[in-house]
Design a protein around this motif. Structure first.
Motif, PDB file in Angstrom:
ATOM      1  N   THR A  29     104.659  12.090 111.363  1.00 53.67           N
ATOM      2  CA  THR A  29     103.303  11.898 110.836  1.00 53.67           C
ATOM      3  C   THR A  29     103.199  10.566 110.101  1.00 53.67           C
ATOM      4  O   THR A  29     103.866  10.362 109.083  1.00 53.67           O
ATOM      5  N   ASN A  84      93.720  18.605 113.782  1.00 49.71           N
ATOM      6  CA  ASN A  84      94.609  18.686 114.947  1.00 49.71           C
ATOM      7  C   ASN A  84      94.669  20.090 115.545  1.00 49.71           C
ATOM      8  O   ASN A  84      95.673  20.477 116.132  1.00 49.71           O
ATOM      9  N   GLY A 117     101.858   3.241 104.905  1.00 53.87           N
ATOM     10  CA  GLY A 117     101.408   4.377 105.707  1.00 53.87           C
ATOM     11  C   GLY A 117     102.345   4.720 106.837  1.00 53.87           C
ATOM     12  O   GLY A 117     101.956   5.391 107.808  1.00 53.87           O
ATOM     13  N   ASP A 118     103.595   4.290 106.720  1.00 50.27           N
ATOM     14  CA  ASP A 118     104.553   4.486 107.797  1.00 50.27           C
ATOM     15  C   ASP A 118     105.736   5.337 107.316  1.00 50.27           C
ATOM     16  O   ASP A 118     105.758   5.805 106.169  1.00 50.27           O
ATOM     17  N   MET A 121     100.304   7.428 108.660  1.00 44.49           N
ATOM     18  CA  MET A 121      98.912   7.291 108.238  1.00 44.49           C
ATOM     19  C   MET A 121      98.218   6.135 108.959  1.00 44.49           C
ATOM     20  O   MET A 121      97.586   5.264 108.358  1.00 44.49           O
ATOM     21  N   HIS A 122      98.396   6.105 110.274  1.00 38.38           N
ATOM     22  CA  HIS A 122      97.748   5.104 111.121  1.00 38.38           C
ATOM     23  C   HIS A 122      97.093   5.817 112.298  1.00 38.38           C
ATOM     24  O   HIS A 122      97.550   6.888 112.722  1.00 38.38           O
ATOM     25  N   ASN A 123      96.057   5.221 112.856  1.00 41.53           N
ATOM     26  CA  ASN A 123      95.446   5.770 114.063  1.00 41.53           C
ATOM     27  C   ASN A 123      96.417   5.627 115.229  1.00 41.53           C
ATOM     28  O   ASN A 123      97.008   4.567 115.431  1.00 41.53           O
ATOM     29  N   GLN A 124      96.566   6.713 115.995  1.00 41.49           N
ATOM     30  CA  GLN A 124      97.427   6.696 117.171  1.00 41.49           C
ATOM     31  C   GLN A 124      96.699   7.338 118.338  1.00 41.49           C
ATOM     32  O   GLN A 124      95.981   8.321 118.176  1.00 41.49           O
ATOM     33  N   LYS A 176      97.071  13.084 108.162  1.00 45.69           N
ATOM     34  CA  LYS A 176      96.447  13.485 106.900  1.00 45.69           C
ATOM     35  C   LYS A 176      97.411  14.398 106.156  1.00 45.69           C
ATOM     36  O   LYS A 176      98.391  14.873 106.709  1.00 45.69           O
ATOM     37  N   ARG A 220      99.666  16.010 118.054  1.00 50.40           N
ATOM     38  CA  ARG A 220     100.197  14.901 117.261  1.00 50.40           C
ATOM     39  C   ARG A 220     101.403  14.280 117.979  1.00 50.40           C
ATOM     40  O   ARG A 220     102.307  15.007 118.415  1.00 50.40           O
ATOM     41  N   GLU A 235      92.333  10.455 119.795  1.00 56.67           N
ATOM     42  CA  GLU A 235      92.923   9.626 118.746  1.00 56.67           C
ATOM     43  C   GLU A 235      93.145  10.488 117.514  1.00 56.67           C
ATOM     44  O   GLU A 235      92.368  11.409 117.238  1.00 56.67           O
ATOM     45  N   LYS A 294      94.888  10.473 113.292  1.00 56.42           N
ATOM     46  CA  LYS A 294      95.492   9.785 112.146  1.00 56.42           C
ATOM     47  C   LYS A 294      96.044  10.849 111.215  1.00 56.42           C
ATOM     48  O   LYS A 294      95.408  11.870 110.971  1.00 56.42           O
TER      49      LYS A 294
END
Length: 365
Positions: A310, A98, A206-207, A312-315, A330, A103, A326, A328
């Motif tokens: 943050t 990033n 992952g949320d 753990m999914h693609n956004q 980390k 983000r 895009e 994700k």
């Protein structure tokens, strides 16, 4: 930058970044000859440090505090107290993705807009890592307030839609013991178990999820706060809203009080007992504050925290050039910030009250 300091007479200035060499705080205005209990200060930092349990970030920091000045033979000297907390477990490579990408719901873009430069490693100065310095300073404020008979207790009252029941207890030490027996820091054991299971499920998905922290201040004398701009609840609100991820503050009856009539909401004073220093009221919708000034009743408030940004999914997002990109998440992040934020809420409340207590000394000859 003036924005790094807080308080007037009991004043702190914090410094450092998430992935820098260290973070720290300078306290100016702490009265001399206060007993400085290093074990207590460290125990407060231990409540905030990362890596405590399965529902917190796994970054490993001992948060071992060092006192550089302002203390001699275990007592404050009246000169500035400098506290240093080294960073030990930085993984700056976790943030290489990033450098030029913003983000979602982080401060990346606004830092670039304000300064034209930003530390992308863990958010730099905007990271909640900075709050360790506040906890260290707040621990010293607590030691000062304890001498005045003032206690502060906070705990997690909700996670997502899971709500703890209202706790009616005059024994804050008993509630503290219950709170510290579970990793979510809720003073109701049954609700705590439900909260832990929910946060862990959110983490595995992952949320992230938000929550609320309730706080009570007991033993505060009447008279703290100012009648106009530095109202006690205004200073508490500013303090709480300065904590990372905080999106709401209410005191006393809060927003629910707007649904009541005056005949329901007024706190009726009771005759003053011969051995009492304060007037009591039958209810405490005011939250211990009237006209911006403490009235001697318990000071009560709640603080709402948003979900950690943050995930753990693609956004979808944009990069520094304004192009669609895009990202994700980390690295190591809290699935819910409230368990570690309890002690931060207490620390900021202690800093406000210590400052207002000292300022109040100038009110009456």
């Amino acid at each position: 930058m003036a924005g790094n300091s807080f308080g007037q007479l009991f004043r702190i200035t914090t410094f450092g970044e998430s992935h820098g060499v260290a973070i720290g705080v300078i306290i100016d205005g702490c009265p001399a000859q206060l007993d400085i209990d290093m074990d207590f200060i460290q125990s407060e930092l231990d409540k905030r440090k990362p890596g405590q349990s399965k529902i917190t970030t796994q970054r490993k920091e001992s948060d071992t505090v060092q006192i550089l000045s302002g203390v001699f033979e275990g007592k404050s000297t009246g000169t500035p107290i400098a506290l240093l907390i080294p960073n030990e477990d930085q993984r700056s490579k976790d943030y290489g993705h990033n450098v030029d990408v913003y983000r979602p719901s982080h401060a990346d873009y606004v830092y670039d807009a304000k300064y034209g430069i930003r530390d992308h490693r863990g958010g730099g100065r905007s990271s909640a890592r900075e709050t360790a310095a506040r906890v260290a300073a707040g621990a010293i404020a607590k030691l000062f307030l304890k001498q005045q008979g003032i206690e502060i207790f906070a705990h997690v009252t909700s996670v997502g839609t899971i709500e703890a029941p209202n706790l009616e207890s005059n024994d804050l030490s008993a509630l503290l013991q219950i709170r510290e027996e579970n990793i979510v820091r809720c003073a109701d054991p049954a609700t705590a178990h439900e909260m832990v299971e929910f946060i862990d499920a959110v983490r595995k998905d992952g949320d992230t999820v938000g929550g609320k922290i309730g706080c009570v201040v007991r033993g505060c004398p009447a008279g703290l706060g100012e009648p106009v701009f530095d109202k006690l609840h205004a200073d508490l609100g500013k303090a709480m809203l300065s904590i990372n991820a905080v999106h709401g503050f209410e005191y006393g009856s809060g927003f629910a009080g707007s649904e009541l009539r005056g005949s329901q909401h007024n706190d009726i004073p009771q005759p003053k007992a011969a051995d009492s220093k304060v007037f009591k009221t039958t209810t405490n919708y005011a939250g211990g504050i009237l006209g911006g000034i403490s009235n001697g009743m318990d000071i009560t408030f709640k603080v709402a925290f948003k979900p950690v940004a943050t995930i753990m999914h693609n956004q979808q997002t944009i990069n520094a050039a304004g192009e669609v990109s895009e990202i994700k998440g980390k690295g190591r992040h809290d699935p819910c910030v409230v368990p570690r934020a309890v002690v931060i809420v207490e620390a900021m409340a202690a800093l406000v009250l210590a400052d207002q207590f000292l300022r109040n000394k100038a009110s009456i000859i």
